[in-house]
Design a protein around this motif. Structure first.
Motif, PDB file in Angstrom:
ATOM      1  N   PRO A 206     -16.638  17.917  -3.143  1.00  0.00           N
ATOM      2  CA  PRO A 206     -16.653  19.341  -2.791  1.00  0.00           C
ATOM      3  C   PRO A 206     -15.297  19.767  -2.239  1.00  0.00           C
ATOM      4  O   PRO A 206     -14.726  19.097  -1.367  1.00  0.00           O
ATOM      5  CB  PRO A 206     -17.763  19.434  -1.729  1.00  0.00           C
ATOM      6  CG  PRO A 206     -17.862  18.049  -1.162  1.00  0.00           C
ATOM      7  CD  PRO A 206     -17.516  17.106  -2.277  1.00  0.00           C
ATOM      8  N   LEU A 207     -14.788  20.869  -2.754  1.00  0.00           N
ATOM      9  CA  LEU A 207     -13.472  21.352  -2.346  1.00  0.00           C
ATOM     10  C   LEU A 207     -13.611  22.565  -1.432  1.00  0.00           C
ATOM     11  O   LEU A 207     -14.535  23.371  -1.593  1.00  0.00           O
ATOM     12  CB  LEU A 207     -12.642  21.723  -3.576  1.00  0.00           C
ATOM     13  CG  LEU A 207     -12.400  20.595  -4.586  1.00  0.00           C
ATOM     14  CD1 LEU A 207     -11.551  21.100  -5.739  1.00  0.00           C
ATOM     15  CD2 LEU A 207     -11.766  19.388  -3.932  1.00  0.00           C
ATOM     16  N   SER A 302     -13.716  17.796 -10.291  1.00  0.00           N
ATOM     17  CA  SER A 302     -13.964  18.465  -9.006  1.00  0.00           C
ATOM     18  C   SER A 302     -13.465  19.905  -9.033  1.00  0.00           C
ATOM     19  O   SER A 302     -14.149  20.821  -8.566  1.00  0.00           O
ATOM     20  CB  SER A 302     -13.285  17.687  -7.871  1.00  0.00           C
ATOM     21  OG  SER A 302     -13.765  16.364  -7.794  1.00  0.00           O
ATOM     22  N   HIS A 306     -15.767  23.248  -8.850  1.00  0.00           N
ATOM     23  CA  HIS A 306     -15.511  24.158  -7.729  1.00  0.00           C
ATOM     24  C   HIS A 306     -15.259  25.581  -8.217  1.00  0.00           C
ATOM     25  O   HIS A 306     -15.822  26.546  -7.678  1.00  0.00           O
ATOM     26  CB  HIS A 306     -14.320  23.636  -6.924  1.00  0.00           C
ATOM     27  CG  HIS A 306     -13.836  24.578  -5.870  1.00  0.00           C
ATOM     28  ND1 HIS A 306     -14.542  24.831  -4.712  1.00  0.00           N
ATOM     29  CD2 HIS A 306     -12.707  25.348  -5.799  1.00  0.00           C
ATOM     30  CE1 HIS A 306     -13.881  25.704  -3.963  1.00  0.00           C
ATOM     31  NE2 HIS A 306     -12.769  26.036  -4.602  1.00  0.00           N
ATOM     32  N   GLU A 309     -18.363  27.319  -9.587  1.00  0.00           N
ATOM     33  CA  GLU A 309     -19.214  27.809  -8.504  1.00  0.00           C
ATOM     34  C   GLU A 309     -18.683  29.109  -7.917  1.00  0.00           C
ATOM     35  O   GLU A 309     -19.458  29.925  -7.418  1.00  0.00           O
ATOM     36  CB  GLU A 309     -19.322  26.746  -7.421  1.00  0.00           C
ATOM     37  CG  GLU A 309     -20.109  25.510  -7.829  1.00  0.00           C
ATOM     38  CD  GLU A 309     -20.128  24.455  -6.741  1.00  0.00           C
ATOM     39  OE1 GLU A 309     -19.450  24.660  -5.701  1.00  0.00           O
ATOM     40  OE2 GLU A 309     -20.804  23.427  -6.921  1.00  0.00           O
ATOM     41  N   ARG A 310     -17.400  29.311  -7.968  1.00  0.00           N
ATOM     42  CA  ARG A 310     -16.794  30.534  -7.443  1.00  0.00           C
ATOM     43  C   ARG A 310     -16.825  31.687  -8.440  1.00  0.00           C
ATOM     44  O   ARG A 310     -16.339  32.771  -8.140  1.00  0.00           O
ATOM     45  CB  ARG A 310     -15.351  30.264  -7.030  1.00  0.00           C
ATOM     46  CG  ARG A 310     -15.205  29.323  -5.836  1.00  0.00           C
ATOM     47  CD  ARG A 310     -13.770  29.262  -5.361  1.00  0.00           C
ATOM     48  NE  ARG A 310     -13.297  30.576  -4.934  1.00  0.00           N
ATOM     49  CZ  ARG A 310     -12.040  30.843  -4.561  1.00  0.00           C
ATOM     50  NH1 ARG A 310     -11.137  29.872  -4.601  1.00  0.00           N
ATOM     51  NH2 ARG A 310     -11.683  32.038  -4.169  1.00  0.00           N
TER      52      ARG A 310
END
Length: 476
Positions: A206-207, A302, A306, A309-310
């Motif tokens: 997770p970033l 990753s 990430h 998801e954004r």
């Protein structure tokens, strides 16, 4: 099944199966023969061969010595394994087997469970069954199970765990069963023909959320907007529907059509990002899960997860020019979850390429969606020579924001510093890394005040070592 016991092949599973679903099944109606009787003799165990040899020796000795009692003993010893061969060969069994993976797609260093189900669909009980599933050695030792007598219509279920530190796509199966007689004289092995695939995707981390260059579209107050071209807001004004906002009434169209017409509404433009992975064999050294290349593959996974998801529209691009999803990086109709699954499946099997440079990736950026202009560009680069570094500097001009992650410790320090300097002067946000460095902490360094990078440098700063400018080549 006529003439013996066996299994028929089922269909093998592909990427994208839901966890917990039966991914392979061997049909219960099996009709293959064992083959000649000599095949059954080939299944004699050490015990069976010993009985047969002892019986033959006793028979010969009884004949030479004229001992009737010894002759009967010898015939009994020799007849017992022969009877077991005949009975096992003539016994008819129909067996169905299925395999279920939970989940069928798993991250590296995580465990998956394999469930095996065996069903006796014949009218006769089976003998002792020894079950073995074939798995690649990287997933662990081959699991073996011993099943007692299975009654007609009975079922037996067993399970085992598998784990891999290496990404990839691994076949599971085919399933092998060994049938033995009660005395252990004969052992017949038969294999089902179906197999399933376990996909081991790269490990993701997770970033932290950071403001990146090129993410103005769809985020914040200053986000860009574009006219909707699908859904309820059509390209042309449409008729008024109950519940529509009166502020959307298009009076000119209303006067022309003689009825209330509402105008199309503006919607936020989805931000785009291209994640570039340099897979050239000459750009990386070392191998194994702790190598710099595997760190880069995990980093790509990753970053892609990430940004999806954004709300980004993400595509994966390699130095070969291959783009996922689609040749132009277009989004899938299924949404970000389908895009993420396709990217992860691609990264699970990505390997080194024989490309000499990054020219194909550059051409893909020029000819991609948006007229060759990208929103955000995140590149995981390997070792680059002077020519490839200049080409990477030109890639910066195709994006609103650009982040380059480059490995450290693969070459001379002066050479690496020169590569980083050229990329920085061209407008890249350069993040040097080692395989032991946590990606989340490194990702924080990509944050830019205001959420946008400055314009790409031009003139001598963006040029090669000679100081000449890196001009955009004229497109055909």
């Amino acid at each position: 099944m006529d003439g013996g016991w066996g299994g028929s092949g089922g269909t093998a599973t592909g990427p994208g199966r839901s966890p917990g679903r039966d991914t392979g099944h061997d049909a219960a109606r099996t009709g293959r023969r064992h083959g000649p009787l000599r095949t059954a003799f080939g299944g004699l165990t050490t015990r069976g061969r010993s009985f047969l040899a002892a019986g033959a020796a006793a028979t010969v000795c009884a004949y030479l010595l004229g001992q009737g009692d010894l002759l009967r003993v010898g015939m009994l010893l020799a007849a017992l394994p022969l009877v077991c061969v005949a009975v096992l060969h003539r016994t008819r069994h129909r067996v169905a087997a299925s395999r279920r993976l939970t989940p069928s797609r798993v991250s590296a260093r995580s465990e998956a469970r394999v469930h095996l189900r065996l069903e006796n669909v014949s009218r006769l009980p089976t003998g002792l069954l020894m079950l073995q599933d074939r798995v690649p050695y990287v997933l662990g030792p081959r699991p073996r199970f011993v099943l007692d007598r299975v009654e007609p219509g009975g079922r037996r279920e067993v399970s085992y765990r598998i784990r891999s530190d290496l990404r990839g796509r691994y076949p599971l199966g085919p399933l092998q069963l060994r049938l033995t007689d009660p005395f252990g004289m004969v052992e017949l092995t038969r294999s089902f023909s179906s197999y399933d695939l376990l996909t081991v995707v790269p490990l993701t981390e997770p970033l932290p959320p950071v403001r990146l260059g090129g993410d103005t579209g769809g985020w914040g107050e200053g986000r860009q907007r574009s006219l909707a071209t699908a859904g309820e807001d059509d390209v042309i004004p449409r008729g008024y529907r109950r519940g529509d906002d009166l502020r959307r009434v298009h009076w000119r169209s209303t006067a022309r059509h003689g009825e209330l017409m509402v105008r199309r509404e503006e919607q936020p433009r989805k931000p785009h990002c291209t994640v570039l992975l340099d897979t050239r064999r000459s750009a990386w050294t070392g191998s194994g899960p702790d190598s710099a290349f595997e760190w880069a593959v995990s980093g790509v996974a990753s970053v892609a997860a990430h940004l999806l998801e954004r709300g980004y529209a993400v595509r994966l691009l390699t130095d070969t020019g291959a783009s996922v999803p689609g040749p132009d990086g277009g989004s899938l109709e299924g949404g970000s979850s389908d895009t993420a699954g396709l990217i992860m499946d691609t990264l699970a099997v990505v390997d080194h390429s024989g490309e000499p440079g990054l020219a194909r990736a550059y051409e893909a950026l020029r000819g991609g969606s948006g007229g060759g202009h990208e929103g955000l560009l995140v590149a995981f680069l390997g070792m680059t020579d002077e020519e490839q570094t200049v080409l990477a500097c030109r890639m910066r001009q195709r994006a609103d924001g650009a982040v380059a992650l480059v490995p450290r410790g693969l070459r001379a320090r002066s050479t690496e510093e020169e590569q980083q300097r050229l990329l920085s002067e061209a407008g890249w946000a350069v993040l040097p890394y080692t395989p032991a460095e946590p990606l989340p902490r490194l990702w924080r360094q990509a944050e830019v005040p205001g959420g946008a990078f400055g314009p790409p440098a031009s003139g001598p700063k963006a040029g090669g070592p000679a100081g000449g400018p890196v001009d955009e080549p004229a497109s055909g």
